[in-house]
Write a protein that holds these residues in place. Structure first.
Motif, PDB file in Angstrom:
ATOM      1  N   TYR A 194       0.819  -1.211   0.000  1.00 60.59           N
ATOM      2  CA  TYR A 194       0.000   0.000   0.000  1.00 60.59           C
ATOM      3  C   TYR A 194       0.853   1.261   0.000  1.00 60.59           C
ATOM      4  CZ  TYR A 194       1.033   0.110   5.024  1.00 60.59           C
ATOM      5  OH  TYR A 194       1.674   0.130   6.243  1.00 60.59           O
ATOM      6  N   ASP A 195       0.221   2.373  -0.384  1.00 61.59           N
ATOM      7  CA  ASP A 195       0.844   3.696  -0.334  1.00 61.59           C
ATOM      8  C   ASP A 195       0.718   4.259   1.076  1.00 61.59           C
ATOM      9  OD1 ASP A 195       1.251   3.443  -3.023  1.00 61.59           O
ATOM     10  OD2 ASP A 195      -0.324   4.857  -3.618  1.00 61.59           O
ATOM     11  N   MET A 197      -0.232   7.160   3.375  1.00 64.16           N
ATOM     12  CA  MET A 197      -1.097   8.340   3.350  1.00 64.16           C
ATOM     13  C   MET A 197      -1.623   8.621   1.936  1.00 64.16           C
ATOM     14  SD  MET A 197       1.306  10.632   5.908  1.00 64.16           S
ATOM     15  CE  MET A 197       0.421  12.166   5.636  1.00 64.16           C
ATOM     16  N   PRO A 198      -2.390   7.700   1.368  1.00 67.20           N
ATOM     17  CA  PRO A 198      -2.879   7.889  -0.002  1.00 67.20           C
ATOM     18  C   PRO A 198      -3.785   9.104  -0.155  1.00 67.20           C
ATOM     19  CG  PRO A 198      -3.994   6.040   1.058  1.00 67.20           C
ATOM     20  CD  PRO A 198      -2.866   6.439   1.969  1.00 67.20           C
ATOM     21  N   ASP A 199      -4.361   9.570   0.947  1.00 67.06           N
ATOM     22  CA  ASP A 199      -5.236  10.737   0.881  1.00 67.06           C
ATOM     23  C   ASP A 199      -4.496  11.994   0.465  1.00 67.06           C
ATOM     24  OD1 ASP A 199      -4.156  10.138   3.605  1.00 67.06           O
ATOM     25  OD2 ASP A 199      -4.869  12.170   4.017  1.00 67.06           O
ATOM     26  N   GLN A 200      -3.165  11.986   0.554  1.00 70.67           N
ATOM     27  CA  GLN A 200      -2.387  13.153   0.150  1.00 70.67           C
ATOM     28  C   GLN A 200      -2.223  13.247  -1.366  1.00 70.67           C
ATOM     29  OE1 GLN A 200      -1.214  15.589   2.251  1.00 70.67           O
ATOM     30  NE2 GLN A 200      -2.392  14.507   3.822  1.00 70.67           N
ATOM     31  N   ALA A 201      -2.580  12.194  -2.084  1.00 73.86           N
ATOM     32  CA  ALA A 201      -2.578  12.172  -3.555  1.00 73.86           C
ATOM     33  C   ALA A 201      -1.215  12.504  -4.153  1.00 73.86           C
ATOM     34  CB  ALA A 201      -3.645  13.125  -4.103  1.00 73.86           C
ATOM     35  N   THR A 202      -0.146  12.092  -3.465  1.00 75.08           N
ATOM     36  CA  THR A 202       1.195  12.342  -3.989  1.00 75.08           C
ATOM     37  C   THR A 202       1.704  11.180  -4.849  1.00 75.08           C
ATOM     38  OG1 THR A 202       2.214  11.388  -2.010  1.00 75.08           O
ATOM     39  CG2 THR A 202       1.787  13.761  -1.990  1.00 75.08           C
ATOM     40  N   LYS A 203       1.002  10.059  -4.857  1.00 68.94           N
ATOM     41  CA  LYS A 203       1.367   8.868  -5.629  1.00 68.94           C
ATOM     42  C   LYS A 203       2.796   8.421  -5.317  1.00 68.94           C
ATOM     43  CE  LYS A 203      -1.619  10.197  -9.504  1.00 68.94           C
ATOM     44  NZ  LYS A 203      -1.645  10.530 -10.946  1.00 68.94           N
TER      45      LYS A 203
END
Length: 249
Positions: A194-195, A197-203
């Motif tokens: 998983y990424d 903090m995916p909510d930060q949308a930094t990919k």
């Protein structure tokens, strides 16, 4: 402000297995040693032997005790460094162009000759992965050991980041996450990587593998055969010595 390149096919990064990281800090020490003697300005320390030592570290390890529902408590060690994001806010906020992302492999770097130490990139990074080197007045960050991975003077097995090369538990893996058939990509797919903090949308390119469920014991209870294991009769030479000592009593 600095612009990001078009995403390339190659995306070099790390996969970190939280299930087997033992929190030994070997990766952090190896990172510190390599990046102090190689790429860019040395990673300085301030008052290292005093009451309030400080220093620049590109890789840090945090440890947390967690209690999953229905499972025994466990200690999770969480390595943290730059994630080499595809949409890296630390790059786009840089006023001098010192922070940049390479199009050919996706590595995010800092041109220290252009860095004025304003700290905007550190404010923009949601992961706290950038550190100001107080001695040099420039921003430092993980480089994925770019001076190692492409160094043909090194043996092929050493052409990987220092943290990966030194990890005794093999919890860190390096490769091309843009290639779905690479070993790291298959690992992410098989283990539900998983990424952060995916909510930060930094990919972020780097991925984490979650700890596996601890199913060896039922709610932390001792195994039923624990008493039997403690009363196994000694055999062989050990059994003979045990009997001889018993006769002396």
């Amino acid at each position: 402000m600095t612009s990001l390149p078009q995403p390339g096919a190659k995306k070099l990064g790390l996969v970190i297995d939280l299930d087997i990281c033992v929190g030994c800090h070997a990766c952090a020490v190896a990172c510190k040693e390599w990046n102090t003697s190689a790429y860019g300005a040395p990673l300085s320390d301030q008052d290292p032997y005093g009451g309030q030592p400080e220093g620049t570290w590109l890789n840090r390890i945090h440890s947390y005790e967690v209690k999953p529902e229905g499972e025994p408590a466990q200690l999770v060690h969480f390595p943290r460094s730059c994630l080499h994001c595809e949409d890296a806010p630390c790059v786009t906020v840089c006023p001098t162009g010192a922070s940049y992302k390479r199009g050919e492999d996706g590595i995010v770097l800092v041109d220290e000759s252009m860095c004025m130490g304003c700290g905007l990139c550190a404010w923009a990074c949601p992961y706290g992965a950038r550190e100001m080197d107080m001695a040099e007045g420039v921003m430092k960050k993980c480089t994925l050991c770019v001076d190692r991975i492409y160094n043909e003077n090194l043996p092929e097995e050493d052409r990987e980041p220092a943290c990966v090369r030194t990890c005794p538990a093999k919890a860190r893996h390096f490769g091309d996450l843009g290639d779905p058939d690479s070993a790291v990509s298959r690992m992410v797919a098989e283990r539900d990587g998983y990424d952060l903090m995916p909510d930060q949308a930094t990919k972020p390119v780097n991925k984490y593998l979650p700890p596996r469920p601890k199913t060896g014991c039922d709610n932390g209870a001792a195994p039923d055969n624990l008493a039997q294991l403690a009363t196994v009769e000694p055999s062989g030479l050990l059994g003979w010595v045990d009997k001889a000592l018993a006769m002396l009593e």
